[in-house]
Enzyme design. Structure first.
Site, PDB file in Angstrom:
ATOM      1  CD  GLU A   1      -2.593   1.175   2.690  1.00 26.02           C
ATOM      2  OE1 GLU A   1      -2.110   0.554   3.663  1.00 26.02           O
ATOM      3  OE2 GLU A   1      -3.684   1.777   2.721  1.00 26.02           O
TER       4      GLU A   1
ATOM      5  CE  LYS B   1      -7.310   1.626   3.653  1.00 23.27           C
ATOM      6  NZ  LYS B   1      -6.061   2.131   4.276  1.00 23.27           N
TER       7      LYS B   1
ATOM      8  CB  CYS C   1      -4.449  -1.498   4.437  1.00 22.97           C
ATOM      9  SG  CYS C   1      -3.487  -1.505   5.975  1.00 22.97           S
TER      10      CYS C   1
END
Length: 335
Positions: free
Chosen positions: A120, A194, A235
């Site tokens: 990331e 995300k 994540c």
């Protein structure tokens, strides 16, 4: 606890023996102590048990546990392949970061990786101050997105699939934390923004709010590649098991979560969360791992092992659709 379990098992076995003994006595008292009669009785008993199980399974309504119903797992393009995970140190020099990532991808490919993953925010520091500075216009490409231009060139030249970690993306006056997936022809085939932004406040330890700078994505991302159907998260997306379950219901062979965990919650949760999301879908074995330094990890993915485990433990047939449902809102609304 082990002793109690052993005693329980022993008691159950004794009870089962008594049950069988009682039936033998009943058979004798009715003059049905010949072999044929016993066989017929056992067949009837077995038939009754099977019928009860079938009735219970039907009452569970597993096909209704996912709405719309789960997509049948597609046949993957290949059964086994090598995956390369690149763990990189990041600096404030963007050009250096891009060159460094290129070298890591090339090394993973030389070691046989057909799928390569980056971490990331690999092209610049992970901070709200840096996101706007290092952001790129991915849709424009070329000079306006040197990071993805490199990924496209390398994937085409090396004939590999790349899940390009994530970079900060500028689009429509907003910033996103975005993962790009490239196929073996160098084509951008998926872009995941995300969905769950990392906002945390642990007094005296860590305070960080991605939402101060970034905009959350609105779309779960699943993409068909040369190494199978992949569900993408970034994540903090891993914290939410519903997303992983949704990807499984859409027929994903593999889930990929590029991440950059902090050193406060990371050591406690990073591996635990990875195994949890894998176990949600029946495959939680750690195949390879490393420490906190830079590293390139090569491991083999064998889809047949997943199929085997799902055959041995058929969770799909045991879900209680009569009690709960996972609703895939996007698929439901598109029908």
């Amino acid at each position: 606890m082990r002793v109690a379990g052993a005693r329980l098992a022993s008691s159950t076995l004794t009870a089962n023996k008594s049950f069988l003994s009682d039936h033998r006595l009943n058979l004798k008292s009715f003059g049905l102590n010949n072999v044929n009669a016993r066989t017929k009785f056992n067949q009837n008993l077995s038939l009754t048990t099977t019928t009860k199980r079938q009735m219970a399974s039907a009452a569970y309504k597993p096909e209704q546990a996912r709405v719309p119903p789960a997509v049948p797992l597609p046949t993957p393009p290949l059964t086994k392949f090598k995956i390369g995970l690149c763990q990189l140190a990041v600096t404030a020099d963007k050009e250096r970061n891009i060159a460094h990532a290129r070298k890591a991808i090339e090394e993973a490919a030389q070691k046989g990786a057909q799928l390569v993953l980056l971490p990331e925010i690999w092209n610049g520091p992970y901070s709200n101050d840096s996101f706007p500075v290092f952001a790129e216009d991915i849709d424009a490409g070329g000079e306006l997105s040197p990071s993805t231009a490199m990924l496209s060139e390398v994937s085409r030249r090396l004939k590999i699939t790349i899940v390009g970690g994530s970079i900060s993306e500028r689009s429509g006056g907003r910033l996103y934390n975005t993962c790009c997936v490239f196929n073996t022809e160098g084509k951008l085939i998926a872009k995941h923004r995300k969905i769950h932004l990392f906002d945390i406040d642990i007094p005296g330890k860590i305070t960080f709010q991605e939402s101060k700078t970034l905009t959350p994505g609105e779309t779960p991302t699943i993409v068909d590649t040369e190494v199978g159907r992949i569900g993408i998260g970034i994540c903090y997306d891993m914290r939410f098991q519903e997303l992983a379950m949704l990807y499984a219901a859409r027929g994903a062979h593999l889930l990929c979560y590029p991440g950059a965990f902090n050193m406060t919650t990371g050591p406690l949760h990073w591996e635990l969360l990875q195994r949890s999301r894998a176990t949600d879908n029946q495959f939680g074995e750690v195949l390879a791992t490393t420490e906190h330094e830079e590293a390139i990890i090569i491991s083999e993915i064998d889809y047949s092992l997943v199929e085997m485990r799902r055959t041995y433990l058929p969770l799909e047939k045991q879900r209680r659709g009569d009690l709960y449902q996972l609703v895939d809102v996007q698929r439901l609304n598109s029908q």
